[in-house]
Design a protein around this motif. Sequence first.
Motif, short mmCIF file in Angstrom:
data_model
loop_
_atom_site.label_atom_id
_atom_site.label_comp_id
_atom_site.label_asym_id
_atom_site.label_seq_id
_atom_site.Cartn_x
_atom_site.Cartn_y
_atom_site.Cartn_z
N THR A 95 0.84 -1.20 0.00
CA THR A 95 0.00 0.00 0.00
C THR A 95 0.87 1.24 0.00
O THR A 95 2.05 1.20 0.37
CB THR A 95 -0.93 0.01 1.23
OG1 THR A 95 -0.13 -0.06 2.42
CG2 THR A 95 -1.88 -1.17 1.20
N GLN A 108 3.89 2.27 2.55
CA GLN A 108 4.49 1.09 3.20
C GLN A 108 5.99 1.06 2.95
O GLN A 108 6.46 1.35 1.85
CB GLN A 108 3.84 -0.18 2.65
CG GLN A 108 4.36 -1.47 3.27
CD GLN A 108 3.58 -2.69 2.80
OE1 GLN A 108 2.41 -2.58 2.42
NE2 GLN A 108 4.22 -3.84 2.82
N ASP A 167 -0.59 2.04 -4.22
CA ASP A 167 -1.05 0.69 -3.93
C ASP A 167 -0.76 -0.17 -5.14
O ASP A 167 -1.01 0.24 -6.28
CB ASP A 167 -2.56 0.68 -3.66
CG ASP A 167 -2.93 1.47 -2.41
OD1 ASP A 167 -2.03 1.72 -1.59
OD2 ASP A 167 -4.11 1.83 -2.26
N ASP A 220 0.45 -1.17 -10.48
CA ASP A 220 -0.96 -1.08 -10.13
C ASP A 220 -1.78 -1.51 -11.34
O ASP A 220 -1.92 -0.77 -12.32
CB ASP A 220 -1.32 0.35 -9.73
CG ASP A 220 -2.79 0.50 -9.35
OD1 ASP A 220 -3.51 -0.52 -9.34
OD2 ASP A 220 -3.22 1.63 -9.06
#
Length: 418
Positions: free
Chosen positions: A99, A102, A232, A257
């Motif tokens: 995500t 992170q 993400d 993504d």
Amino acid sequence: MIKILYNVLKTKRKRLLFIGIIMIICILAIGIYRLVYQKGVVSDKKLVTAIHAIDVKKEDIVKNISLVGQTIPKEQVDVAAKYAGRIDSVDAELGQKVTAGQVLIREDSNDAALSVDVNRHAYNQAAADEQTAQAQLDANYNKAKADYDKALATYQRNSQVYAVGGISADDMDAARQQMQDAEAALSAIENQMNAGTASSVLSAQENMAKARSSLTAAQRQENDMTLISSIDGTVGYRQVEAGDMVTVGQKLMSIYDNSSIYVDYQVSEEDLPAFSVGMSLPVNIESLHDTFNGSVIYVSPTIDTTSMTYILRVSLDNANGALKGGMFARAALKSVLRSDVLAVPKAAVLAKNGKNYVFVIKADNTAERREVTVGTAGDDAVEILGGLSGGENIAVDNLSRLRDGLKVDILTDGSDAA
């Protein structure tokens, strides 16, 4: 007796010879007749050309546009080292979903932390120097202002006493000089002001700002030693392990993504009017043997001068996650260039010396070459702007053998024209 027999044989031989000559003449005559007759038949046949013909009518001019491209992820972020150093830890595995924000990779930040500490002390010192300069300036100004006010009051008082002869001229001059000296000292401090700030204080403030920038840069470097994901997605590339020494700009990891997938197509200028933002466009993914619903989300406003094409971007729904980046994607569109116009097959038009012709088949099955004006051309048909009327019969093949007045044999559909 012998003489009579000889004469008889001689006469018979002559008769046989005569009969043989007559037979040879007959055979030659028959051969010549057949040869001449067959040539005449062939010649007559050559005067008749077999063709296929159609009636001229109105129809749509259609062009099939085929596009080929590759799928592109919604986003792809490459994670690279901003500073050279040793990797402390790698916190994301290949194929792992991550995500935004992170932590992915940590570099050894001991040196960066030390630099932050040194620059923090330097900033604190510069801030203290700025406060000291400001306090010193305030003290000097207040003293100069007080000295001036005192000297001014003394001068004014002595002026009154001098007016009544209470003090000498020398005392009066001394009071004036003291007042002028105090005024000069105050002016010297005020002249140091630049937009309300003394130059000494301004210098201290600039040193403090410089120290603050150095501290911020050191803190940013320390933070950059910890590499995080900005989106993400899924780790699709990883080429780093704990303990590795890395260089500035070295690609360590990539995040993809695939929540949305795009396909970029190159479209020629003549095909561009068939597309518009928001239109639906089915896209076939060959490797998946499936067709996905697509929507045109972008048409480039200007042509690519290298490929001389426009970029068309199509967005595909990837809710089930079946689509990946780099897949071969085909799209096809049947574009109606002109609707309900007089049209003929391209094969029926003969181009010669910059002009266009068709062969009209008249009621007596003879050909008439006629010049026509053509318009928009599709894949199979071309628009007729002038020279023909609806319902007229035209030849669609063997045009190279036709000429004005030539007899034609109109073949039925499915038969070959010789």
